[in-house]
Design a protein around this motif. Structure first.
Motif, PDB file in Angstrom:
ATOM      1  N   ARG A  61       0.829  -1.212   0.000  1.00  0.00           N
ATOM      2  CA  ARG A  61       0.000   0.000   0.000  1.00  0.00           C
ATOM      3  C   ARG A  61       0.859   1.256   0.000  1.00  0.00           C
ATOM      4  O   ARG A  61       0.551   2.238  -0.682  1.00  0.00           O
ATOM      5  CB  ARG A  61      -0.890  -0.016   1.248  1.00  0.00           C
ATOM      6  CG  ARG A  61      -1.863   1.151   1.330  1.00  0.00           C
ATOM      7  CD  ARG A  61      -2.893   1.088   0.215  1.00  0.00           C
ATOM      8  NE  ARG A  61      -3.795   2.213   0.247  1.00  0.00           N
ATOM      9  CZ  ARG A  61      -3.574   3.364  -0.363  1.00  0.00           C
ATOM     10  NH1 ARG A  61      -2.478   3.529  -1.090  1.00  0.00           N
ATOM     11  NH2 ARG A  61      -4.447   4.349  -0.270  1.00  0.00           N
ATOM     12  N   LEU A  62       1.972   1.238   0.754  1.00  0.00           N
ATOM     13  CA  LEU A  62       2.852   2.408   0.802  1.00  0.00           C
ATOM     14  C   LEU A  62       3.514   2.656  -0.549  1.00  0.00           C
ATOM     15  O   LEU A  62       3.553   3.787  -1.051  1.00  0.00           O
ATOM     16  CB  LEU A  62       3.901   2.198   1.892  1.00  0.00           C
ATOM     17  CG  LEU A  62       4.943   3.306   2.054  1.00  0.00           C
ATOM     18  CD1 LEU A  62       4.271   4.624   2.399  1.00  0.00           C
ATOM     19  CD2 LEU A  62       5.951   2.927   3.123  1.00  0.00           C
ATOM     20  N   VAL A  63       4.038   1.584  -1.161  1.00  0.00           N
ATOM     21  CA  VAL A  63       4.679   1.735  -2.477  1.00  0.00           C
ATOM     22  C   VAL A  63       3.666   2.190  -3.512  1.00  0.00           C
ATOM     23  O   VAL A  63       3.952   3.035  -4.371  1.00  0.00           O
ATOM     24  CB  VAL A  63       5.346   0.403  -2.890  1.00  0.00           C
ATOM     25  CG1 VAL A  63       5.858   0.486  -4.327  1.00  0.00           C
ATOM     26  CG2 VAL A  63       6.478   0.062  -1.939  1.00  0.00           C
ATOM     27  N   SER A  64       2.449   1.647  -3.435  1.00  0.00           N
ATOM     28  CA  SER A  64       1.408   2.053  -4.384  1.00  0.00           C
ATOM     29  C   SER A  64       1.070   3.531  -4.240  1.00  0.00           C
ATOM     30  O   SER A  64       0.892   4.238  -5.229  1.00  0.00           O
ATOM     31  CB  SER A  64       0.162   1.192  -4.156  1.00  0.00           C
ATOM     32  OG  SER A  64      -0.888   1.619  -4.974  1.00  0.00           O
ATOM     33  N   GLU A  65       0.995   4.019  -2.992  1.00  0.00           N
ATOM     34  CA  GLU A  65       0.694   5.434  -2.778  1.00  0.00           C
ATOM     35  C   GLU A  65       1.802   6.314  -3.325  1.00  0.00           C
ATOM     36  O   GLU A  65       1.551   7.362  -3.932  1.00  0.00           O
ATOM     37  CB  GLU A  65       0.503   5.680  -1.273  1.00  0.00           C
ATOM     38  CG  GLU A  65       0.079   7.089  -0.909  1.00  0.00           C
ATOM     39  CD  GLU A  65      -1.350   7.371  -1.313  1.00  0.00           C
ATOM     40  OE1 GLU A  65      -2.079   6.428  -1.635  1.00  0.00           O
ATOM     41  OE2 GLU A  65      -1.716   8.569  -1.336  1.00  0.00           O
ATOM     42  N   LEU A  66       3.061   5.903  -3.126  1.00  0.00           N
ATOM     43  CA  LEU A  66       4.184   6.691  -3.641  1.00  0.00           C
ATOM     44  C   LEU A  66       4.204   6.704  -5.166  1.00  0.00           C
ATOM     45  O   LEU A  66       4.397   7.755  -5.791  1.00  0.00           O
ATOM     46  CB  LEU A  66       5.498   6.126  -3.101  1.00  0.00           C
ATOM     47  CG  LEU A  66       5.744   6.328  -1.603  1.00  0.00           C
ATOM     48  CD1 LEU A  66       6.922   5.500  -1.133  1.00  0.00           C
ATOM     49  CD2 LEU A  66       5.983   7.798  -1.292  1.00  0.00           C
ATOM     50  N   ASP A 182       0.675  12.820   1.032  1.00  0.00           N
ATOM     51  CA  ASP A 182       0.098  12.677   2.364  1.00  0.00           C
ATOM     52  C   ASP A 182       0.240  11.230   2.824  1.00  0.00           C
ATOM     53  O   ASP A 182      -0.638  10.409   2.600  1.00  0.00           O
ATOM     54  CB  ASP A 182      -1.376  13.095   2.351  1.00  0.00           C
ATOM     55  CG  ASP A 182      -1.951  13.193   3.749  1.00  0.00           C
ATOM     56  OD1 ASP A 182      -3.163  13.402   3.876  1.00  0.00           O
ATOM     57  OD2 ASP A 182      -1.193  13.027   4.735  1.00  0.00           O
ATOM     58  N   LEU A 183       1.382  10.914   3.442  1.00  0.00           N
ATOM     59  CA  LEU A 183       1.607   9.564   3.965  1.00  0.00           C
ATOM     60  C   LEU A 183       1.137   9.422   5.409  1.00  0.00           C
ATOM     61  O   LEU A 183       0.951   8.305   5.888  1.00  0.00           O
ATOM     62  CB  LEU A 183       3.098   9.215   3.880  1.00  0.00           C
ATOM     63  CG  LEU A 183       3.697   9.164   2.461  1.00  0.00           C
ATOM     64  CD1 LEU A 183       5.159   8.797   2.521  1.00  0.00           C
ATOM     65  CD2 LEU A 183       2.933   8.168   1.581  1.00  0.00           C
ATOM     66  N   ASP A 184       0.939  10.567   6.093  1.00  0.00           N
ATOM     67  CA  ASP A 184       0.482  10.479   7.485  1.00  0.00           C
ATOM     68  C   ASP A 184      -0.885   9.834   7.595  1.00  0.00           C
ATOM     69  O   ASP A 184      -1.169   9.109   8.547  1.00  0.00           O
ATOM     70  CB  ASP A 184       0.440  11.882   8.110  1.00  0.00           C
ATOM     71  CG  ASP A 184       1.844  12.421   8.345  1.00  0.00           C
ATOM     72  OD1 ASP A 184       1.990  13.645   8.411  1.00  0.00           O
ATOM     73  OD2 ASP A 184       2.781  11.614   8.454  1.00  0.00           O
ATOM     74  N   GLN A 185      -1.750  10.085   6.608  1.00  0.00           N
ATOM     75  CA  GLN A 185      -3.096   9.517   6.685  1.00  0.00           C
ATOM     76  C   GLN A 185      -3.075   7.999   6.596  1.00  0.00           C
ATOM     77  O   GLN A 185      -3.918   7.314   7.174  1.00  0.00           O
ATOM     78  CB  GLN A 185      -3.994  10.125   5.593  1.00  0.00           C
ATOM     79  CG  GLN A 185      -3.415  10.099   4.184  1.00  0.00           C
ATOM     80  CD  GLN A 185      -3.786   8.866   3.399  1.00  0.00           C
ATOM     81  OE1 GLN A 185      -4.701   8.153   3.785  1.00  0.00           O
ATOM     82  NE2 GLN A 185      -3.080   8.587   2.314  1.00  0.00           N
ATOM     83  N   LEU A 186      -2.065   7.438   5.878  1.00  0.00           N
ATOM     84  CA  LEU A 186      -1.950   5.981   5.843  1.00  0.00           C
ATOM     85  C   LEU A 186      -1.642   5.433   7.226  1.00  0.00           C
ATOM     86  O   LEU A 186      -2.278   4.482   7.699  1.00  0.00           O
ATOM     87  CB  LEU A 186      -0.850   5.562   4.863  1.00  0.00           C
ATOM     88  CG  LEU A 186      -1.147   5.668   3.371  1.00  0.00           C
ATOM     89  CD1 LEU A 186       0.077   5.243   2.579  1.00  0.00           C
ATOM     90  CD2 LEU A 186      -2.332   4.802   3.002  1.00  0.00           C
ATOM     91  N   PHE A 187      -0.661   6.035   7.882  1.00  0.00           N
ATOM     92  CA  PHE A 187      -0.254   5.516   9.192  1.00  0.00           C
ATOM     93  C   PHE A 187      -1.292   5.814  10.259  1.00  0.00           C
ATOM     94  O   PHE A 187      -1.395   5.089  11.249  1.00  0.00           O
ATOM     95  CB  PHE A 187       1.116   6.092   9.572  1.00  0.00           C
ATOM     96  CG  PHE A 187       2.243   5.430   8.833  1.00  0.00           C
ATOM     97  CD1 PHE A 187       2.539   5.794   7.526  1.00  0.00           C
ATOM     98  CD2 PHE A 187       2.983   4.420   9.419  1.00  0.00           C
ATOM     99  CE1 PHE A 187       3.569   5.165   6.837  1.00  0.00           C
ATOM    100  CE2 PHE A 187       4.015   3.797   8.745  1.00  0.00           C
ATOM    101  CZ  PHE A 187       4.301   4.165   7.441  1.00  0.00           C
ATOM    102  N   ASP A 188      -2.066   6.884  10.087  1.00  0.00           N
ATOM    103  CA  ASP A 188      -3.168   7.124  11.020  1.00  0.00           C
ATOM    104  C   ASP A 188      -4.211   6.027  10.918  1.00  0.00           C
ATOM    105  O   ASP A 188      -4.790   5.602  11.921  1.00  0.00           O
ATOM    106  CB  ASP A 188      -3.802   8.488  10.745  1.00  0.00           C
ATOM    107  CG  ASP A 188      -2.854   9.622  11.112  1.00  0.00           C
ATOM    108  OD1 ASP A 188      -3.056  10.744  10.601  1.00  0.00           O
ATOM    109  OD2 ASP A 188      -1.929   9.381  11.904  1.00  0.00           O
TER     110      ASP A 188
END
Length: 588
Positions: A61-66, A182-188
C-alpha cells in the motif's frame, strides 16, 4: 491376628491415596508446562505469520501510494493552462484548479512556483507569495530532467514528502510543480493498540510511524526514551515475559517482536513491531481451561464418591425446572411470533396498495408532463393558422394544420411509449440517424424558440450518425433537454443554445445553454425534483430522459460549463455494421 490386620490395611490405603494425589499433582504440573511450551510456540508462529502477511500488505500500500503520486508532476507539468499562466503571469483561477486536482488525487498539497522560486498558485492559498528558491525540492527539480523525490524535516521539525518537476515552455524552464504526498493519513489508519508500524530511511532514522513520538530518531533511541515503569509494571513485565526467546523489544510494558522488510524506494525499510499480548492471552486461556477442567474433574470425582445419589437427585430436579421454564418460554415465543406474522401480513398488504397508488400517481404525472409540450406547440400552430386564414393564405395555413396533425400523431406515440417507463429496456429498436432526431426535435420546438428569440448554434456532422434506438424516445430526450435549456435562458438578454453532435464508438449529443448553471447536480435526475416555479413543471423531464437513456444502453450526464451555463450530454453506443446488416435483413 484379626485384630491387627485392619491397621496395616488402612495405612496402606492411606499411603496409596497420598501417592495418587501426589502423582496427580505432578502430572498436572507436567501437563501445564508442556502445554505452555507447545501452545506458546504454535500461537507465536501463527501470530508471526499474520504479522508478515500484514506487513506485506502495508508495504504494497505504501509503495502504491508513492508510485501513484509520482506520476502527478509529470501530468501537471504538461498542463497547458498552468504553462500559459506561467508565461503570461496571469494566475487567476490557477489556485482553484490546483485545489480541484488536490481533491481528485488525494495529495496533501499542490504548489506551483515560477522560475524564481515564488509560489504563484497553491491548493493552500496561505502559501501564495512564499519564496522557496533555496528549498531542496526546487533546486533538485531544476537540475533534473525527471521528477525528483525529496524529504524535509527528517532530523527535526515537520516531516514532508515531495515530488517536484520543472515545467518547460519551448524548452525553457518557466516554473516548478510541487506535490506533497500525504503519507500520514496511511499511518493514522494503520494505527492499532497492539502493534507499531514505522518506516526508517537508509540511515535508520524513523520518518513515518504509527507512534508519532518515534519519529526523527532510531528505534533504539525511541525505545530508550520511554517513561520509566512503576514497580508494579516492572514486576508484571518480569513475570509476564514467559517466552523471552521470541521477544525483540518492550514498549510500555508490552513484549514485541520485530519484522523488517526492505521497500524498493529510496533505501527505505518498513518495520513491524507486533505485540505478543494476544499470544499470552490465548495461551493463558488454554492453561486456564486446562486448570478449570482438571479442577472440575477433581471436584466431580470427590463429589461423585461422597454424594452421588444426592447429586443425581438435585440434577434431575434442576433439569425438570429448567425444562418447564423453557417450555413456558417457547409457548410464549410461539404466540408472539404468530401475532407478529399476522401484523406483518397486514403491513405487506398496505404497502402493496401504497406502492400501486404511488406508481399510478407517477404515471399520471409523466403523462401530463410529456403531453404539455405538443399541446403548447399545437396552441401556437392553431393561433398561426387562424391568422393565416384571416389573411386569406390557406396554403400556408394547411402547413400549420399538417404540423398539428403530426403533433397529434406524436401525442399518440407518447402514450404508446408510457409503458416503457415502467420496465427496463425498450420496444423494437431500429437504426436512427441522430441528425434526423435533432432536426425533428428543433422543428417541434421551433414555435417556442422563435417566440423567445433564442440563437441556436448547431454543429452536426455531414455523414450519418447512426444508433440503435427508438426515434420517438430519442426525440423525447432531445426535446426535454431543449426545453430545460430554454427555461434556463429566460432571464438572459442574449439567449443562446449550442447543440453539438459527435460520432465515434460512443455517440455524444451535447446541449449547452448560457444560463446560470445547475446548483444541485446530485438530485438533478431524481423524480419530482425541480427548480422551477409552481405550475411551470413537476420535475419529471430529466428523470424520464435519464431512464430512456439507460434503456437504450447509454447515459445522460449534466455538468456546468466554464462559461457558467449548464451542459447536458446524451451518450449512446454507435450502431456497428453487424447491427445495420441485421436491421436490413429484418426489414426485407
Amino acid at each position: 491376628m484379626n485384630t491387627t490386620e485392619p491397621a496395616p490395611r488402612s495405612r496402606r490405603s492411606h499411603w496409596m491415596l497420598r501417592a495418587g494425589v501426589l502423582a496427580f499433582l505432578v502430572g498436572t504440573g507436567v501437563l501445564i508446562w508442556l502445554s505452555n511450551i507447545y501452545f506458546t510456540q504454535r500461537f507465536s508462529e501463527a501470530t508471526r505469520a499474520d504479522a508478515e502477511a500484514q506487513m506485506t500488505l502495508y508495504s504494497g500500500r505504501l509503495v502504491s501510494e508513492l508510485h501513484r503520486n509520482s506520476v502527478v508532476p509529470l501530468l501537471l507539468s504538461r498542463d497547458t493552462t498552468l504553462i500559459s499562466a506561467l508565461n503570461s503571469d496571469d494566475y487567476v483561477g490557477t489556485s482553484q484548479r490546483l485545489i480541484s486536482y488536490k481533491d481528485e488525487i488525494g495529495a496533501k498539497s499542490i504548489v506551483l512556483l515560477d522560475d524564481g522560486g515564488r509560489v504563484v498558485a497553491a491548493s493552500d492559498r496561505r502559501e501564495l507569495g512564499t519564496v522557496l528558491r533555496d528549498s531542496t525540492f526546487f533546486i533538485e527539480a531544476l537540475r533534473s530532467p525527471d521528477t525528483v523525490f525529496t524529504t524535509n524535516g527528517v532530523k527535526e521539525g515537520a516531516l514532508g514528502f515531495y515530488y517536484s518537476r520543472k515545467m518547460q515552455s519551448q524548452k525553457e524552464t518557466v516554473g516548478v510543480i510541487l506535490i506533497e504526498v500525504d503519507l500520514d493519513q496511511l499511518f493514522d489508519r494503520w494505527s492499532t493498540r497492539d502493534s507499531i508500524i514505522f518506516v526508517s530511511d537508509s540511515e535508520g532514522v524513523i520518518i513515518l510511524s504509527t507512534e508519532r513520538q518515534f519519529r526523527h530518531q532510531t528505534l533504539e533511541a525511541a525505545l530508550a526514551n520511554q517513561p520509566a515503569l512503576s514497580a508494579v509494571e516492572r514486576a508484571w513485565q518480569a513475570t509476564g515475559d514467559w517466552n523471552r526467546s521470541v521477544v525483540n523489544a518492550n514498549f510500555q510494558g508490552q513484549p514485541l517482536f520485530r519484522l523488517d522488510q526492505k521497500i524498493p524506494f529510496q533505501g527505505w525499510k518498513l518495520s513491524y513491531l507486533a505485540s505478543f499480548e494476544d499470544v499470552r492471552a490465548r495461551v493463558n486461556a488454554v492453561l486456564a481451561l486446562e486448570l478449570m477442567v482438571l479442577a472440575i474433574v477433581t471436584a466431580l470425582g470427590f463429589y461423585y464418591l461422597s454424594r452421588r445419589a444426592i447429586r443425581q437427585s438435585f440434577l434431575f430436579q434442576a433439569e425438570s425446572r429448567e425444562l418447564r421454564a423453557l417450555n413456558e418460554r417457547l409457548q410464549a415465543e410461539i404466540a408472539e411470533r404468530e401475532r407478529v406474522e399476522k401484523d406483518l401480513e397486514v403491513a405487506e398488504q398496505s404497502l402493496a396498495q401504497s406502492s400501486k397508488l404511488a406508481a399510478l400517481g407517477e404515471m399520471s404525472a409523466a403523462v401530463s408532463h410529456e403531453l404539455n409540450q405538443p399541446l403548447a406547440a399545437m396552441r401556437t400552430y392553431l393561433a398561426g393558422a387562424k391568422l393565416l386564414l384571416q389573411r386569406r393564405r390557406p396554403t400556408e395555413a394547411m402547413s400549420s394544420f399538417q404540423r398539428i396533425d403530426d403533433l397529434i400523431e406524436r401525442m399518440g406515440s407518447i402514450t404508446r411509449q408510457l409503458k416503457s417507463y415502467a420496465r427496463k429496456g425498450g420496444d423494437d429498436l431500429v437504426a436512427v440517424d441522430m441528425r434526423d432526431a435533432v432536426t425533428a426535435s428543433l422543428s417541434m420546438m421551433s414555435p417556442q424558440l422563435s417566440q423567445m428569440k433564442v440563437e441556436i448554434l448547431s454543429d452536426l456532422p455531414p455523414e450519418p450518425v447512426m444508433v440503435l434506438a427508438d426515434q420517438v424516445r430519442v426525440e423525447q430526450v432531445i426535446v426535454n433537454l431543449l426545453r430545460n435549456a430554454l427555461d434556463a435562458t429566460k432571464l438572459q438578454e442574449d439567449r443562446r443554445i449550442t447543440i453539438t453532435l459527435t460520432g465515434g464508438s460512443t455517440i455524444k449529443l451535447s446541449v449547452e445553454d448560457n444560463g446560470k448553471g445547475i446548483e444541485n447536480l446530485d438530485e438533478l435526475f431524481e423524480p419530482f425534483y425541480t427548480t422551477k416555479k409552481p405550475g411551470d413543471g413537476v420535475g419529471l423531464g430529466l428523470a424520464i430522459s435519464s431512464g430512456i437513456a439507460k434503456d437504450l444502453g447509454g447515459r445522460l450526464i449534466a455538468r456546468n460549463s466554464q462559461s457558467g451555463g449548464a451542459v447536458f450530454e446524451f451518450w449512446l453506443p454507435e450502431l456497428d455494421k453487424s447491427q445495420i446488416k441485421a436491421q436490413t435483413q429484418a426489414a426485407e
